[in-house]
Design a protein around this motif. Structure first.
Motif, PDB file in Angstrom:
ATOM      1  N   HIS A  37     -75.724  29.576  -1.196  1.00 30.15           N
ATOM      2  CA  HIS A  37     -74.859  28.506  -1.698  1.00 30.15           C
ATOM      3  C   HIS A  37     -73.392  28.709  -1.317  1.00 30.15           C
ATOM      4  CE1 HIS A  37     -78.334  27.164  -3.988  1.00 30.15           C
ATOM      5  NE2 HIS A  37     -78.470  28.400  -4.420  1.00 30.15           N
ATOM      6  N   LYS A  38     -73.148  29.527  -0.275  1.00 30.88           N
ATOM      7  CA  LYS A  38     -71.774  29.727   0.183  1.00 30.88           C
ATOM      8  C   LYS A  38     -71.294  28.500   0.939  1.00 30.88           C
ATOM      9  CE  LYS A  38     -72.066  34.711   0.385  1.00 30.88           C
ATOM     10  NZ  LYS A  38     -72.096  35.889   1.225  1.00 30.88           N
ATOM     11  N   ASN A  39     -72.168  27.947   1.733  1.00 34.15           N
ATOM     12  CA  ASN A  39     -71.889  26.715   2.468  1.00 34.15           C
ATOM     13  C   ASN A  39     -72.890  25.673   1.998  1.00 34.15           C
ATOM     14  OD1 ASN A  39     -69.920  27.925   4.106  1.00 34.15           O
ATOM     15  ND2 ASN A  39     -71.454  28.621   5.554  1.00 34.15           N
ATOM     16  N   ILE A  40     -72.434  24.461   1.906  1.00 31.14           N
ATOM     17  CA  ILE A  40     -73.339  23.370   1.548  1.00 31.14           C
ATOM     18  C   ILE A  40     -73.255  22.312   2.634  1.00 31.14           C
ATOM     19  CG2 ILE A  40     -73.275  23.788  -0.943  1.00 31.14           C
ATOM     20  CD1 ILE A  40     -71.238  21.482  -1.125  1.00 31.14           C
ATOM     21  N   PRO A  41     -74.343  21.600   2.870  1.00 31.53           N
ATOM     22  CA  PRO A  41     -74.330  20.589   3.925  1.00 31.53           C
ATOM     23  C   PRO A  41     -73.463  19.398   3.544  1.00 31.53           C
ATOM     24  CG  PRO A  41     -76.428  20.572   2.778  1.00 31.53           C
ATOM     25  CD  PRO A  41     -75.656  21.727   2.243  1.00 31.53           C
ATOM     26  N   SER A  42     -72.808  18.849   4.532  1.00 28.24           N
ATOM     27  CA  SER A  42     -71.986  17.649   4.328  1.00 28.24           C
ATOM     28  C   SER A  42     -72.886  16.432   4.157  1.00 28.24           C
ATOM     29  CB  SER A  42     -71.066  17.440   5.531  1.00 28.24           C
ATOM     30  OG  SER A  42     -71.849  17.116   6.683  1.00 28.24           O
ATOM     31  N   ILE A  43     -72.304  15.351   3.702  1.00 29.13           N
ATOM     32  CA  ILE A  43     -73.065  14.101   3.560  1.00 29.13           C
ATOM     33  C   ILE A  43     -73.563  13.633   4.931  1.00 29.13           C
ATOM     34  CG2 ILE A  43     -71.086  12.538   3.683  1.00 29.13           C
ATOM     35  CD1 ILE A  43     -74.109  12.138   1.348  1.00 29.13           C
ATOM     36  N   LYS A  44     -72.804  13.907   5.972  1.00 28.35           N
ATOM     37  CA  LYS A  44     -73.227  13.552   7.334  1.00 28.35           C
ATOM     38  C   LYS A  44     -74.508  14.300   7.704  1.00 28.35           C
ATOM     39  CE  LYS A  44     -71.526  13.595  12.079  1.00 28.35           C
ATOM     40  NZ  LYS A  44     -70.402  13.919  12.954  1.00 28.35           N
ATOM     41  N   ILE A  45     -74.555  15.592   7.400  1.00 29.37           N
ATOM     42  CA  ILE A  45     -75.754  16.398   7.682  1.00 29.37           C
ATOM     43  C   ILE A  45     -76.919  15.927   6.818  1.00 29.37           C
ATOM     44  CG2 ILE A  45     -76.749  18.716   7.499  1.00 29.37           C
ATOM     45  CD1 ILE A  45     -74.813  18.818   9.706  1.00 29.37           C
ATOM     46  N   LEU A  46     -76.658  15.684   5.534  1.00 23.70           N
ATOM     47  CA  LEU A  46     -77.729  15.217   4.645  1.00 23.70           C
ATOM     48  C   LEU A  46     -78.289  13.875   5.110  1.00 23.70           C
ATOM     49  CD1 LEU A  46     -76.221  16.253   1.218  1.00 23.70           C
ATOM     50  CD2 LEU A  46     -78.270  17.210   2.285  1.00 23.70           C
ATOM     51  N   THR A  47     -77.432  13.008   5.602  1.00 20.13           N
ATOM     52  CA  THR A  47     -77.882  11.719   6.126  1.00 20.13           C
ATOM     53  C   THR A  47     -78.767  11.925   7.353  1.00 20.13           C
ATOM     54  OG1 THR A  47     -75.914  10.618   5.281  1.00 20.13           O
ATOM     55  CG2 THR A  47     -77.117   9.483   7.022  1.00 20.13           C
ATOM     56  N   ARG A  48     -78.388  12.849   8.209  1.00 15.83           N
ATOM     57  CA  ARG A  48     -79.186  13.160   9.397  1.00 15.83           C
ATOM     58  C   ARG A  48     -80.561  13.705   8.985  1.00 15.83           C
ATOM     59  NH1 ARG A  48     -76.384  17.173  13.396  1.00 15.83           N
ATOM     60  NH2 ARG A  48     -74.771  15.606  13.146  1.00 15.83           N
ATOM     61  N   ILE A  49     -80.574  14.584   7.973  1.00 14.06           N
ATOM     62  CA  ILE A  49     -81.841  15.134   7.479  1.00 14.06           C
ATOM     63  C   ILE A  49     -82.704  14.024   6.894  1.00 14.06           C
ATOM     64  CG2 ILE A  49     -82.861  16.638   5.721  1.00 14.06           C
ATOM     65  CD1 ILE A  49     -80.435  18.523   6.166  1.00 14.06           C
ATOM     66  N   GLU A  50     -82.101  13.152   6.108  1.00 13.71           N
ATOM     67  CA  GLU A  50     -82.839  12.042   5.504  1.00 13.71           C
ATOM     68  C   GLU A  50     -83.491  11.176   6.579  1.00 13.71           C
ATOM     69  OE1 GLU A  50     -81.855   8.883   2.070  1.00 13.71           O
ATOM     70  OE2 GLU A  50     -80.525   8.741   3.809  1.00 13.71           O
ATOM     71  N   LYS A  51     -82.743  10.839   7.613  1.00 17.02           N
ATOM     72  CA  LYS A  51     -83.279   9.994   8.682  1.00 17.02           C
ATOM     73  C   LYS A  51     -84.389  10.694   9.462  1.00 17.02           C
ATOM     74  CE  LYS A  51     -79.179   7.175   9.316  1.00 17.02           C
ATOM     75  NZ  LYS A  51     -78.063   6.832  10.197  1.00 17.02           N
ATOM     76  N   SER A  52     -84.278  12.003   9.616  1.00 21.21           N
ATOM     77  CA  SER A  52     -85.264  12.759  10.390  1.00 21.21           C
ATOM     78  C   SER A  52     -86.548  13.037   9.633  1.00 21.21           C
ATOM     79  CB  SER A  52     -84.659  14.092  10.837  1.00 21.21           C
ATOM     80  OG  SER A  52     -83.523  13.877  11.639  1.00 21.21           O
ATOM     81  N   THR A  53     -86.476  13.043   8.296  1.00 23.61           N
ATOM     82  CA  THR A  53     -87.636  13.433   7.494  1.00 23.61           C
ATOM     83  C   THR A  53     -88.185  12.317   6.609  1.00 23.61           C
ATOM     84  OG1 THR A  53     -86.232  14.186   5.673  1.00 23.61           O
ATOM     85  CG2 THR A  53     -86.823  15.823   7.361  1.00 23.61           C
ATOM     86  N   ASP A  54     -87.448  11.230   6.478  1.00 21.39           N
ATOM     87  CA  ASP A  54     -87.819  10.139   5.567  1.00 21.39           C
ATOM     88  C   ASP A  54     -87.862  10.598   4.112  1.00 21.39           C
ATOM     89  OD1 ASP A  54     -88.027   8.128   7.542  1.00 21.39           O
ATOM     90  OD2 ASP A  54     -90.065   8.756   8.017  1.00 21.39           O
ATOM     91  N   VAL A  55     -87.086  11.635   3.794  1.00 24.19           N
ATOM     92  CA  VAL A  55     -86.949  12.118   2.416  1.00 24.19           C
ATOM     93  C   VAL A  55     -85.530  11.776   1.970  1.00 24.19           C
ATOM     94  CG1 VAL A  55     -86.937  14.144   0.912  1.00 24.19           C
ATOM     95  CG2 VAL A  55     -88.595  13.989   2.784  1.00 24.19           C
ATOM     96  N   PRO A  56     -85.380  11.059   0.855  1.00 23.72           N
ATOM     97  CA  PRO A  56     -84.050  10.637   0.405  1.00 23.72           C
ATOM     98  C   PRO A  56     -83.112  11.820   0.123  1.00 23.72           C
ATOM     99  CG  PRO A  56     -85.775   9.697  -1.001  1.00 23.72           C
ATOM    100  CD  PRO A  56     -86.433  10.642  -0.063  1.00 23.72           C
ATOM    101  N   ILE A  57     -81.831  11.590   0.349  1.00 27.60           N
ATOM    102  CA  ILE A  57     -80.810  12.608   0.093  1.00 27.60           C
ATOM    103  C   ILE A  57     -80.935  13.169  -1.317  1.00 27.60           C
ATOM    104  CG2 ILE A  57     -78.326  12.972  -0.228  1.00 27.60           C
ATOM    105  CD1 ILE A  57     -77.863  11.080   2.144  1.00 27.60           C
ATOM    106  N   GLU A  58     -81.197  12.313  -2.275  1.00 27.89           N
ATOM    107  CA  GLU A  58     -81.291  12.750  -3.671  1.00 27.89           C
ATOM    108  C   GLU A  58     -82.319  13.868  -3.848  1.00 27.89           C
ATOM    109  OE1 GLU A  58     -81.647   9.477  -2.720  1.00 27.89           O
ATOM    110  OE2 GLU A  58     -79.678   8.770  -3.308  1.00 27.89           O
ATOM    111  N   SER A  59     -83.391  13.800  -3.088  1.00 24.74           N
ATOM    112  CA  SER A  59     -84.434  14.822  -3.183  1.00 24.74           C
ATOM    113  C   SER A  59     -83.977  16.155  -2.599  1.00 24.74           C
ATOM    114  CB  SER A  59     -85.698  14.366  -2.458  1.00 24.74           C
ATOM    115  OG  SER A  59     -86.262  13.259  -3.117  1.00 24.74           O
ATOM    116  N   TRP A  60     -83.113  16.107  -1.611  1.00 24.59           N
ATOM    117  CA  TRP A  60     -82.635  17.340  -0.993  1.00 24.59           C
ATOM    118  C   TRP A  60     -81.639  18.074  -1.874  1.00 24.59           C
ATOM    119  CZ3 TRP A  60     -85.458  19.167   2.672  1.00 24.59           C
ATOM    120  CH2 TRP A  60     -86.164  18.318   3.504  1.00 24.59           C
ATOM    121  N   ILE A  61     -80.898  17.339  -2.695  1.00 24.63           N
ATOM    122  CA  ILE A  61     -79.809  17.978  -3.450  1.00 24.63           C
ATOM    123  C   ILE A  61     -80.161  18.339  -4.885  1.00 24.63           C
ATOM    124  CG2 ILE A  61     -78.008  17.004  -1.997  1.00 24.63           C
ATOM    125  CD1 ILE A  61     -77.491  14.912  -4.180  1.00 24.63           C
ATOM    126  N   ARG A  62     -81.320  17.935  -5.380  1.00 29.51           N
ATOM    127  CA  ARG A  62     -81.650  18.297  -6.757  1.00 29.51           C
ATOM    128  C   ARG A  62     -82.656  19.449  -6.795  1.00 29.51           C
ATOM    129  NH1 ARG A  62     -84.910  12.958  -7.226  1.00 29.51           N
ATOM    130  NH2 ARG A  62     -86.991  13.767  -6.916  1.00 29.51           N
TER     131      ARG A  62
END
Length: 67
Positions: A37-62
């Motif tokens: 938890h020293k570095n956290i992904p930016s919203i830009k990275i999370l958006t890229r992950i969401e588009k690549s996996t079809d998993v909503p950002i909310e699921s990645w951050i909770r």
């Protein structure tokens, strides 16, 4: 929590974290930087992950978000 969700996703998809990084267009070793938890992904990275996996950002951050 994002790191743990990536690990869960990779286990469920039976892919390596390296393959996940490639799928999402992330640099090699990016995910490991999130481990302590020293570095956290930016919203830009999370958006890229969401588009690549079809998993909503909310699921990645909770906690316990990706199964």
């Amino acid at each position: 929590m994002v790191y743990e969700n990536v690990v869960n996703y990779c286990n469920n998809e039976r892919i390596s974290i390296s393959a996940f990084e490639k799928r999402c267009g992330l640099g090699n070793g990016t995910v490991s930087k999130w481990k302590n938890h020293k570095n956290i992904p930016s919203i830009k990275i999370l958006t890229r992950i969401e588009k690549s996996t079809d998993v909503p950002i909310e699921s990645w951050i909770r906690t316990g978000g990706v199964r």
